[in-house]
Design a protein around this motif. Sequence first.
Motif, short mmCIF file in Angstrom:
data_model
loop_
_atom_site.label_atom_id
_atom_site.label_comp_id
_atom_site.label_asym_id
_atom_site.label_seq_id
_atom_site.Cartn_x
_atom_site.Cartn_y
_atom_site.Cartn_z
N LYS A 7 -54.45 6.72 3.31
CA LYS A 7 -55.46 6.64 4.37
C LYS A 7 -54.82 7.06 5.69
CE LYS A 7 -59.53 4.33 5.61
NZ LYS A 7 -60.28 5.50 5.20
N THR A 15 -60.71 14.68 5.00
CA THR A 15 -59.69 14.26 4.03
C THR A 15 -59.13 15.51 3.38
OG1 THR A 15 -60.77 12.15 3.65
CG2 THR A 15 -59.37 12.97 1.86
N SER A 41 -56.31 11.71 6.27
CA SER A 41 -56.28 11.05 4.96
C SER A 41 -56.01 12.11 3.90
CB SER A 41 -57.62 10.37 4.67
OG SER A 41 -57.81 9.29 5.54
#
Length: 201
Positions: A7, A15, A41
């Motif tokens: 994360k 991400t 992330s």
Amino acid sequence: MKHLFKKGINKGGPTLLLLHGTGGNEHDLLPLVDMIAPGASVLSVRGNVLENGMPRFFRRLSEGVFDEEDLLFRTNELNEFVNEKAEEYEFDRNQVVAIGYSNGANIAASMMYHHEKALNGAILFHAMVPRREVQLPNLSNVNVFVGAGKRDPLIPFNETKELIDNLQKANANVTEYWVEGGHQLVREEVEQAQAWFNEHY
Ligand code: MLT
């Protein structure tokens, strides 16, 4: 699929989906995250096909000749895997940018060739044309960085051009960057990818 998730501290950003080259694993491309998008992330996946013990994302019949049936199966499997992990790790499925090298870039390209919303963007380092004679979905709003080597012994110049052309005809916003070298990933193109990432995300 074997994978790792980290994360990031950068909440609003995409991400990163990391996809290694043949013989690699989910740890290989982590240094690229520090260079391109520290704080993002990360979902990094290990290919679940083995070729003489080397992980890959799909089977091939010989170098540069793909097993199309397996490619399609694995592309759908990876897309589904990302869907599931987005729920489990609570990241935005509509904000996924792939970073792939070689075999990993090929499956990232295949995801875009077959699924309209698989990727919000992609950094393709030394990618091939994953499939021919298929209709690509509409990729408007998808940003793609293509890093290629002018003297790549595996990927002829025209094949990279064909890949770019296919993506552009599907309305993707493509940036290409050519290095003097071959198939190896070099720092210069990673730096260019970082500049591209900062501009788009
Ligand atoms: C592939 O099979 O995806 C390409 O030949 C690149 C490679 O992994 O060597």
